[in-house]
Scaffold this motif. Structure first.
Motif, PDB file in Angstrom:
ATOM      1  N   ASP A  37      17.591 -17.850   0.793  1.00 33.77           N
ATOM      2  CA  ASP A  37      16.634 -17.444   1.820  1.00 33.77           C
ATOM      3  C   ASP A  37      16.967 -18.099   3.155  1.00 33.77           C
ATOM      4  OD1 ASP A  37      15.448 -15.962  -0.052  1.00 33.77           O
ATOM      5  OD2 ASP A  37      13.641 -17.206  -0.278  1.00 33.77           O
ATOM      6  N   GLN A  49      17.759  -6.252   3.156  1.00 32.18           N
ATOM      7  CA  GLN A  49      18.184  -7.316   2.226  1.00 32.18           C
ATOM      8  C   GLN A  49      19.047  -6.731   1.105  1.00 32.18           C
ATOM      9  OE1 GLN A  49      14.504  -9.069   1.027  1.00 32.18           O
ATOM     10  NE2 GLN A  49      14.507 -10.550   2.694  1.00 32.18           N
ATOM     11  N   GLU A  86      19.956 -14.000  10.043  1.00 26.46           N
ATOM     12  CA  GLU A  86      19.004 -13.239  10.871  1.00 26.46           C
ATOM     13  C   GLU A  86      18.965 -13.813  12.291  1.00 26.46           C
ATOM     14  OE1 GLU A  86      16.662 -10.212  11.739  1.00 26.46           O
ATOM     15  OE2 GLU A  86      17.525 -10.493   9.751  1.00 26.46           O
ATOM     16  N   THR A 113      12.767  -4.209   5.873  1.00 25.01           N
ATOM     17  CA  THR A 113      13.287  -5.540   5.516  1.00 25.01           C
ATOM     18  C   THR A 113      13.888  -5.522   4.115  1.00 25.01           C
ATOM     19  OG1 THR A 113      11.504  -6.442   6.825  1.00 25.01           O
ATOM     20  CG2 THR A 113      12.688  -7.986   5.417  1.00 25.01           C
ATOM     21  N   ASP A 157      22.390  -6.175   2.418  1.00 27.06           N
ATOM     22  CA  ASP A 157      23.135  -7.440   2.543  1.00 27.06           C
ATOM     23  C   ASP A 157      23.733  -7.837   1.202  1.00 27.06           C
ATOM     24  OD1 ASP A 157      22.614  -7.599   5.184  1.00 27.06           O
ATOM     25  OD2 ASP A 157      20.991  -9.061   5.018  1.00 27.06           O
ATOM     26  N   GLN A 158      22.909  -7.698   0.172  1.00 27.90           N
ATOM     27  CA  GLN A 158      23.404  -8.074  -1.169  1.00 27.90           C
ATOM     28  C   GLN A 158      24.561  -7.168  -1.595  1.00 27.90           C
ATOM     29  OE1 GLN A 158      19.937  -7.931  -3.599  1.00 27.90           O
ATOM     30  NE2 GLN A 158      19.243  -9.971  -2.973  1.00 27.90           N
ATOM     31  N   ALA A 168      19.976 -16.431   4.529  1.00 28.90           N
ATOM     32  CA  ALA A 168      19.615 -15.126   5.075  1.00 28.90           C
ATOM     33  C   ALA A 168      18.914 -15.287   6.425  1.00 28.90           C
ATOM     34  CB  ALA A 168      18.709 -14.393   4.092  1.00 28.90           C
TER      35      ALA A 168
END
Lengths: 316, 497
Positions: B302, B399, B309, B395, B402-403, B305
């Motif tokens: 987190d 995410q 961001e 969001t 991103d993964q 991430a």
């Protein structure tokens, strides 16, 4: 009070008296006693003189992994002893050692494979304090392990020389393997970073060309093409990120490979260079053992001779 | 009469004499013992004639994974899985069938029972071991030394080749799957962002929201009584790539305007709004990062991430500032942007599904993703709900993307490695050797075993016969049961006497 069978059993003194009688009977048979005693003494002396000592020098290596990010250097083997036994002490180098030192001469001439197996049987590999079995957390100190290599031989000089060579063989081969792995990984990372750079440059040129076209077309530009342009533009950060990551990895692996090339990556420290103890003490131990065996064995022999003495017959 | 002496040493001598007598009695049955030994010798000869010597060769394979970016926590124990995989490859019928045919192994079995049984027979003669240290040994026992070596070498080649193919295929499969997944995720992200952008186009005050959702809702609620007034000054700003949205929103009751409107804002204002948004986004990202950094370590996903961001927001702000310095964007030019965008969006509706303009125009209709009716512009609760929903959706999708990107990066590396044969290094560190002796037991050992067993049986046979023999040969045979009156010596002794 009732008597049991146990009360009727002869006491321990009877056994001692019986042993004494046997001993006297044996001593009375002088010729048989001296013959058996002489044979026994000769066997003990032969045992002391002819039994060969086995010398086991130890070559101790401390293997320490590189003090760097563990993802950028070759990983150490978790089962180091098995790896050394199977992947380092392979047939070719061991046969070479056998030939050079003329080990197991008769067997080697007749059946080199059997000589190799005998050689392997006489080699011991052990690993202690092996921290490679544990995972290394990020930022933790480098892990290490102690590797013991030894070779049994009756000739102390030969045992030391061969053990020393075996230890050096481990270091040489393992360094070569690590160098190869690190170089391969660095080459691959370099290639991948180059590909990423190429892909990004291509995408940027495509975007630039499309932008020029859209500028030229102005209001007449097809909306679908405009959306395609937006998509292409949006894909650039991802490519930049990928290139960045690949370049970081390339740099890390290149550094790791350089460390291994210079021999400062994974370190092999020689803790014990196959030394023998100054006085092995085996001869003295054997003499003491033989003396004890003689002192306790001779009365037993006399008793045995006495036990086989013929029964005396008495005419009534 | 020979009475026992009271002071005789003990019974040991007597027992020894008895044993000797029994041995003498047993030796009288030497003929049967000899027969047993001869039978054993014949059996040994037959066994040696029938038994074919076998030869065993072995090779050692080293499975070196090389330098890896890191352990994949989702993977099971790698060494064990490699061992299982190699064994499966080695023992697969397809692999072994090739070897059986190539070396013409077990022709009798193939002819009488078929190739499947020949493969099964081959399996019995193969030995696969994983002693550890990333090494695997593979051995084969054959009828001749040359066969043993050749088959072992071939088996190792088959295992290495098939393992390499398998890894390559798996890597490509994973990469292809992730690429497909990435396309799907990108599409979903685009939809989510379009929906969010169109919402922000309709309600520009949400676009400046850089505060946490609840706080932002609270702030907006304080201005809730004058929703229309609050939106009026911001009605002009619009999402960067949907220039007609606010105008279309304003004209929601009517048709989409195709010309430049007098109320359309200038591009400088666009850039200013974008810069304000970027600043707000950066502040929000920094606040989020500070919050997470206080609770977790820097290695936490987190936190990472959030750091990413912040980097993105910083880049966005830099780009926005640069755009403000440069002036209006080049695409379409300041005067042409609105009609072009409007046309583009109306065209793209047919091609790519609901376009932002269509979404904005249909604001009063239904939400494009959820299908639910859109909130009326002056219903603050409904608007907040929709805003939260759209933000969360965007969001979550981001995410996910991103993964997928991270996994695709790894999969690309793995596939490249496998295709270039630079990934896992499987090598034969100890090649198969030519065996010089047959597999034990050899002829000498077999003869010794037969000799030992024969002698044992011969002794047992003689002893058994001695037990059954009730003839009297010596004084000792009678003395336990009856007094001996007279002993007649043997004839030879008589003669000597």
């Amino acid at each position: 009070m009732t008597r049991t069978w146990f009360d009727d059993e002869p006491p321990l003194t009877t056994a001692v008296a019986q042993a004494g009688r046997l001993l006297l009977a044996g001593l009375r048979r002088k010729s048989a006693f001296f013959l058996v005693g002489a044979l026994y003494t000769a066997a003990l002396a032969a045992g002391v003189l002819w039994t060969k000592s086995s010398y086991v020098p130890e070559y101790v290596l401390r293997v320490v992994e590189a003090d760097r990010d563990p993802t950028g250097v070759p990983r150490p083997r978790r089962q180091l002893a098995e790896y050394v036994r199977k992947a380092v002490f392979t047939s070719e180098p061991l046969l070479d050692v056998i030939r050079r030192h003329d080990l197991y001469p008769g067997l080697a001439r007749k059946n080199p494979r059997a000589a190799l197996e005998s050689f392997r049987d006489d080699i011991d590999v052990d690993v202690r304090q092996n921290y490679f079995v544990e995972e290394r957390p990020v930022g933790a100190a480098p892990r290490s392990a102690l590797l013991f290599v030894s070779y049994h031989n009756a000739d102390p000089r030969l045992a030391v020389t061969v053990t020393h060579e075996l230890g050096e063989l481990v270091v040489t081969r393992e360094r070569a393997t690590l160098r190869k792995e690190a170089t391969q990984a660095a080459d691959l990372a370099k290639e991948q970073a180059g590909e990423a750079r190429q892909a990004l440059a291509l995408r940027r040129s495509t975007v630039a060309a499309m932008r020029v076209e859209l500028d030229r077309e102005g209001a007449a530009a097809q909306p679908e093409r405009r959306l395609v342009y937006i998509g292409l533009l949006g894909s650039i950060p991802a490519l930049e990120l990928e290139q960045d990551e690949r370049e970081r990895r390339e740099a890390s692996l290149a550094l790791g490979a350089a460390f291994e090339q210079r021999g400062v990556g994974t370190v092999f420290e020689v803790v014990n260079d196959a030394l023998l103890p100054a006085d092995p003490g085996t001869m003295r131990e054997r003499t003491v053992l033989a003396g004890t065996a003689f002192a306790f064995g001779l009365p037993l022999l006399a008793m045995t001779v006495g036990a086989f003495a013929p029964k005396r017959r008495a005419l009534t | 009469v020979t009475p026992r002496s009271a002071d005789a040493p003990d019974e040991t001598h007597e027992q020894l004499l008895r044993a000797a007598a029994f041995l003498r009695r047993a030796l009288r049955s030497w003929r049967s013992a000899l027969c047993v030994v001869l039978l054993g010798a014949a059996a040994c000869a037959a066994f040696l004639f029938v038994r074919q010597p076998t030869f065993r060769s072995e090779t050692v394979i080293l499975y070196s994974a090389g330098v890896r970016p890191g352990d994949d926590p989702d993977r099971p124990d790698a060494a064990r899985s490699v061992s299982f995989r190699l064994k499966e490859i080695l023992m697969s019928r397809a692999s072994l069938d090739v070897v059986v045919r190539e070396f013409n192994l077990y022709p009798e079995i193939r002819r009488t029972r078929g190739p499947v049984e020949a493969v099964e027979e081959l399996k019995k003669h193969i030995e696969f071991r994983a002693p550890g240290g990333d090494t695997f040994s593979l051995a084969f026992t054959g009828a001749s030394p040359w066969e043993a070596r050749a088959v072992t070498t071939r088996l190792a080649e088959v295992v290495i080749g098939q393992d390499s193919d398998l890894r390559r295929k798996q890597a490509i499969l994973v990469r292809d799957f992730l690429e497909t997944e990435k396309h799907a995720t990108e599409s979903a992200l685009r939809d989510a962002e379009i929906a969010l952008a169109s919402f922000m186009g309709e309600h520009p005050r949400f676009a400046l929201d850089a505060t946490p959702l609840v706080t932002g809702a609270a702030i907006r609620a304080t201005f809730g009584e004058d929703v229309g007034a609050a939106e009026a000054p911001l009605a002009a700003p619009r999402p960067r790539w949907f220039p007609t949205a606010p105008r279309a929103s304003a004209a929601a009751a009517g048709s989409v305007s195709t010309g430049a409107s007098g109320s359309a804002p200038g591009d400088t204002r666009d850039a200013a709004v974008e810069e304000a948004r970027a600043k707000a986004a950066l502040a929000a990202a920094r606040a989020n990062l500070a919050d997470l950094a206080g609770r977790f370590t820097a290695a936490h996903p987190d936190v990472r991430a959030a750091q990413a961001e912040v980097e993105r927001a910083t880049n966005r702000l830099t780009a926005a500032t640069a755009a403000m310095m440069e002036g209006p964007p080049a695409i379409g030019g300041p005067g042409t942007a609105p009609p072009l965008a409007a046309t583009a969006l109306s065209h793209s509706a047919a091609t790519f599904g609901p376009s932002p303009a269509a979404l904005v125009v249909g604001a009063a209709a239904s939400h494009p993703r959820t299908g639910r009716p859109r909130a009326p512009a002056n219903d603050i609760v409904a608007l907040e709900t929709e805003w939260v929903m759209l933000t969360r959706e965007a969001t979550k999708t981001r995410q996910h993307q991103d993964q997928v990107d991270a996994a695709l990066f790894k999969a690309n590396s793995a596939a490249d490695s496998e295709q270039g044969n630079q990934g896992v290094d499987v090598t034969t560190v100890d090649p198969a050797f030519l065996p010089q002796t047959a597999v034990p037991p050899g002829r000498t050992v077999v003869v010794a075993i037969f000799a030992g067993v024969s002698l044992l049986l011969a002794g047992a046979s003689a002893a058994f016969q001695a037990l059954l023999n009730d003839r009297i040969y010596a004084e000792r045979d009678v003395s336990p049961w009856a007094p001996v009156l007279v002993v007649i010596p043997r004839r030879t002794r008589v003669a000597r006497a």
